[in-house]
Design an enzyme around this catalytic site. Sequence first.
Site, PDB file in Angstrom:
ATOM      1  N   GLU A 132     -84.792 -13.907  81.942  1.00  0.00           N
ATOM      2  CA  GLU A 132     -85.946 -13.417  82.698  1.00  0.00           C
ATOM      3  C   GLU A 132     -85.777 -13.653  84.186  1.00  0.00           C
ATOM      4  O   GLU A 132     -86.197 -12.824  85.015  1.00  0.00           O
ATOM      5  CB  GLU A 132     -87.225 -14.086  82.188  1.00  0.00           C
ATOM      6  CG  GLU A 132     -87.723 -13.572  80.856  1.00  0.00           C
ATOM      7  CD  GLU A 132     -86.892 -14.068  79.678  1.00  0.00           C
ATOM      8  OE1 GLU A 132     -86.952 -13.431  78.605  1.00  0.00           O
ATOM      9  OE2 GLU A 132     -86.172 -15.086  79.839  1.00  0.00           O
TER      10      GLU A 132
ATOM     11  N   HIS B 129     -95.313 -17.363  71.656  1.00  0.00           N
ATOM     12  CA  HIS B 129     -95.380 -15.906  71.711  1.00  0.00           C
ATOM     13  C   HIS B 129     -96.830 -15.405  71.737  1.00  0.00           C
ATOM     14  O   HIS B 129     -97.101 -14.265  71.351  1.00  0.00           O
ATOM     15  CB  HIS B 129     -94.667 -15.282  70.501  1.00  0.00           C
ATOM     16  CG  HIS B 129     -93.208 -15.576  70.436  1.00  0.00           C
ATOM     17  ND1 HIS B 129     -92.708 -16.778  69.990  1.00  0.00           N
ATOM     18  CD2 HIS B 129     -92.126 -14.824  70.767  1.00  0.00           C
ATOM     19  CE1 HIS B 129     -91.378 -16.752  70.035  1.00  0.00           C
ATOM     20  NE2 HIS B 129     -91.005 -15.574  70.510  1.00  0.00           N
TER      21      HIS B 129
END
Length: 324
Positions: A60, A127
């Site tokens: 990321e 998540h």
Amino acid sequence: MPEVTYLEAVRDGMREEMRRDQSVYILGEDVGVYGGAFKVTAGFQEEFGEDRVIDTPLSESAIVGAAIGSALMGQRPIAEMQFADFIACAFDQIVNMAAKLYYRNGMAVPIVIRGPSGAGTHGGPFHSQSPEGWFAHTPGLKVVVPSTPYDAKGLMKSSIRDNDPVIYFEHKYLYRRIKGDVPEEEYTVPLGKADIKRSGQDMSIITYGAMVHQSLAAAEELAKEDIDVEVLDLRTILPLDKQAILDSVGRTNKVLVVTEDTLSFGVGAEVAAIVGQEAFENLDGPVTRVAAPDTPVPYAPSLEEAFLPNASKIAEAARQLAAY
């Protein structure tokens, strides 16, 4: 107007902007060949080619760093975080680079960082988070959290065209569950403008994202008890539509702030503080909040259900406030 899902609206907003502007491109993990973890970018690589729909390594920080660099060179990247939780890996690039380059050097950073966020899908603590509060505290960013297909498409188009870095949170639970009418003709939804999703006289529920739908369900339940609730959807967390908040409080005189994010130090706390400081004389009861408890998001479905705010919890808090 065709009825489309929330996911399709996000997709259509990106596709239209990529067709309109050659400088718009997408990068992220599995966004190309696979079409994204949630299939939001399915078919994009076939239409726009590998140079504009780029599969990246699992990093990321590299994704956002590359996006910032290309934005400084005239591109308008859309960087996907496969799950919003992993945006933490790029925190330095976002809050110390993208958010400050215009202030420091006068250099625009027109990037959109997409983050599939939120709970309700049994994804567990890594998540399922709602990270909007992390970034709403950072001057130089814009933070968008749409609740409907109409808003999702219009806000996506506005975010891509904006010259500031935009964090665009998409609630995973809404992707295929929420449908709505979306115009085929060109339109945008302005950043920084809240929207009244339901008018009412007795109380304002101020919320955003998936909690808009839970709040609307609670409002319908309360209407049977002659409690008339207004639901104000913030849509954009940063900049925050303070005037819309104060106007709603002026109409109803009671405020319930609802967030999926955990209770302490978040967006709900900021809204409550604004109301307490700037609309105190309009209040006929305490500013009340409904939010998740200050714990990680549980994995077990029964615990996740207990963790999340829902229409029943919102309605019960509203009843208590109405009775004050």
